[in-house]
Write an enzyme that holds these catalytic residues in place. Structure first.
Site, PDB file in Angstrom:
ATOM      1  N   CYS A  65      85.122   4.603  15.953  1.00  0.00           N
ATOM      2  CA  CYS A  65      85.310   5.537  17.076  1.00  0.00           C
ATOM      3  C   CYS A  65      83.968   5.859  17.760  1.00  0.00           C
ATOM      4  O   CYS A  65      82.994   6.195  17.082  1.00  0.00           O
ATOM      5  CB  CYS A  65      85.945   6.812  16.556  1.00  0.00           C
ATOM      6  SG  CYS A  65      86.134   8.045  17.847  1.00  0.00           S
ATOM      7  N   CYS A  73      88.426   6.157  12.428  1.00  0.00           N
ATOM      8  CA  CYS A  73      87.165   6.870  12.662  1.00  0.00           C
ATOM      9  C   CYS A  73      85.957   5.934  12.537  1.00  0.00           C
ATOM     10  O   CYS A  73      84.927   6.150  13.168  1.00  0.00           O
ATOM     11  CB  CYS A  73      87.021   8.031  11.686  1.00  0.00           C
ATOM     12  SG  CYS A  73      88.373   9.213  11.810  1.00  0.00           S
ATOM     13  N   CYS A 111      92.085   6.670  17.911  1.00  0.00           N
ATOM     14  CA  CYS A 111      92.447   7.987  17.359  1.00  0.00           C
ATOM     15  C   CYS A 111      93.973   8.073  17.352  1.00  0.00           C
ATOM     16  O   CYS A 111      94.586   8.903  18.010  1.00  0.00           O
ATOM     17  CB  CYS A 111      91.825   9.101  18.203  1.00  0.00           C
ATOM     18  SG  CYS A 111      91.876  10.689  17.368  1.00  0.00           S
ATOM     19  N   CYS A 145      82.498  14.456  15.816  1.00  0.00           N
ATOM     20  CA  CYS A 145      83.923  14.806  15.700  1.00  0.00           C
ATOM     21  C   CYS A 145      84.108  15.748  14.508  1.00  0.00           C
ATOM     22  O   CYS A 145      83.866  15.366  13.358  1.00  0.00           O
ATOM     23  CB  CYS A 145      84.771  13.551  15.506  1.00  0.00           C
ATOM     24  SG  CYS A 145      86.487  13.958  15.146  1.00  0.00           S
ATOM     25  N   GLU A 201     102.763   5.225  35.281  1.00  0.00           N
ATOM     26  CA  GLU A 201     102.588   6.504  34.591  1.00  0.00           C
ATOM     27  C   GLU A 201     103.934   7.114  34.203  1.00  0.00           C
ATOM     28  O   GLU A 201     104.063   7.708  33.146  1.00  0.00           O
ATOM     29  CB  GLU A 201     101.788   7.491  35.461  1.00  0.00           C
ATOM     30  CG  GLU A 201     100.296   7.235  35.451  1.00  0.00           C
ATOM     31  CD  GLU A 201      99.682   7.386  34.060  1.00  0.00           C
ATOM     32  OE1 GLU A 201     100.102   8.267  33.304  1.00  0.00           O
ATOM     33  OE2 GLU A 201      98.792   6.582  33.716  1.00  0.00           O
TER      34      GLU A 201
HETATM   35 FE1  SF4 Z   1      89.737  10.626  16.217  1.00  0.00          FE
HETATM   36 FE2  SF4 Z   1      87.534  11.955  15.495  1.00  0.00          FE
HETATM   37 FE3  SF4 Z   1      88.319   9.866  14.072  1.00  0.00          FE
HETATM   38 FE4  SF4 Z   1      87.356   9.533  16.537  1.00  0.00          FE
HETATM   39  S1  SF4 Z   1      86.256  10.274  14.764  1.00  0.00           S
HETATM   40  S2  SF4 Z   1      89.163   8.526  15.652  1.00  0.00           S
HETATM   41  S3  SF4 Z   1      88.111  11.375  17.580  1.00  0.00           S
HETATM   42  S4  SF4 Z   1      89.439  11.776  14.335  1.00  0.00           S
END
Ligand code: SF4
Length: 358
Positions: free
Chosen positions: A205, A202, A195, A211, A43
């Site tokens: 995602c 997206c 992200c 989102c 970390e």
């Molecule tokens: Fe990021 Fe939203 Fe795109 Fe997912 S949908 S990658 S959280 S901007």
């Protein structure tokens, strides 16, 4: 009946964990075994550095210091030398101080306990507790801030206290009660691989459905950052002082501040007073000064622009020699002291230039 926030929490975490099981990173060296010592070292290394860069450093570090006791008993110079190239050397000094504290007082198991150690902030403390003890703890590192700022469309500057407060609350709402270690790794992985800074992915995602940044077409403009002031430029001179045996003089930097505790070419304020600096070091010039080039390096608050001036110095008896005298070849291949990465770069470039000379 669960509140809206709780419903978001459960749903967000469930989707993220499902994605993590299939696509997350499960083979990082600090995950096997996931001991508090290994998680902590990783970390700290990961605070300013990406996973792919950290892995070889982590493996070398653990091979040399396999346990907390080994690290606590080590000389700080050796710790710094293993850190050479990773940058942000205060991390290495704090790691060593914290190891000594834990060797005396024991390894903490709470966020508060870890947070009290040098170099461990609230998010790092939470990441350690979640991963090492599998206990619920809320993290908010740079990756997580970006994911949350986008998912909830937080469009106030990240640097403000109000934004930080809001992001901590959003992080808390989304952190599930169970699978603490996996969730922590999952949200960090999402920020690092999906992200991403720059263009988020997206399309793949797991939390895309709700989102707000994606829905509103604002993912590229979030998170919002305050405009940076232009960094001032500091002009300095670096002295390349070499004796007739081909040994280069390195001076140890003061323990705190820029390049604290590392071995460095002597730094001087200007070119006009380099002979005075030499006299202060108790060294005698044995040739003319020669310009080798210029080092430019950007720090967080200023830019360094340093001319490198070289001269040969008369041999001095070993007992009278200040600092470290090390042969250039050794500094290039296997430096026995911690060196700032830009200084190592200067030494490598000079070494290469010598090899190229007819
Ligand atoms: Fe990021 Fe939203 Fe795109 Fe997912 S949908 S990658 S959280 S901007």
């Amino acid at each position: 009946m669960p509140g809206v926030a709780e419903a978001v929490t459960a749903d967000f975490a469930t989707r993220l964990l499902g994605w993590f099981d299939r696509h997350g990173r499960h083979d990082l060296p600090w995950q096997h075994p996931r001991t508090p010592y290994r998680v902590w070292v990783s970390e700290i290394m990961l605070q300013q550095t990406q996973v792919a860069t950290v892995i070889p450093y982590f493996e070398r570090f653990l091979a040399r210091f396999p346990s907390l006791e080994d690290l606590a008993a080590a000389d700080v110079d050796e710790v710094l030398s293993l850190w050479t190239g990773l940058g942000y050397y205060a991390r290495a000094r704090n790691l060593h101080r914290a190891a000594m504290a834990m060797a005396e007082e024991g390894v903490p198991e709470t966020v508060e306990g870890w947070n009290a150690l040098p170099g461990v902030g609230p998010s790092t403390a939470a990441a350690i507790v979640a991963q090492a003890f599998d206990r619920r703890a809320v993290i908010l590192d740079g990756n997580v801030k970006r994911v949350l700022a986008r998912h909830a469309a937080v469009d106030t500057p990240q640097e403000s206290a109000a934004t930080a407060h809001r992001l901590w609350a959003l992080a808390d709402q989304r952190t599930p009660r169970g699978r603490a270690a996996d969730y922590t790794q999952a949200i960090m992985d999402l920020g690092a691989t999906v992200c991403r800074r720059g263009t988020p992915r997206c399309d793949i995602c797991p939390v895309r459905e709700d989102c707000r940044a994606r829905i509103e077409g604002r993912a590229a403009e979030l998170p919002v950052r305050q405009r940076r002031k232009q960094r001032p430029v500091r002009e300095r001179v670096l002295l390349w002082l070499e004796d007739s045996d081909g040994r280069l003089f390195l001076e140890k930097r003061p323990p705190s501040g820029i390049w604290g505790g590392l071995a460095c070419l002597p730094v001087n304020d200007d070119a006009g007073s380099v002979d005075d600096r030499l006299a202060e070091l108790g060294l005698q010039r044995d040739g003319a000064w020669q310009a080798l080039g210029r080092l430019r390096h950007v720090f967080s608050h200023f830019e360094l622009s340093a001319e490198v001036l070289a001269t040969s110095v008369a041999p001095v008896s070993v007992a009278d020699r200040p600092g470290e005298w090390l042969v250039v070849d050794q500094l290039v291949s296997d430096p026995p002291v911690g060196l700032p990465a830009p200084i190592q770069r200067v030494i490598r470039e000079q070494h290469r230039a010598r090899l190229d000379r007819p």
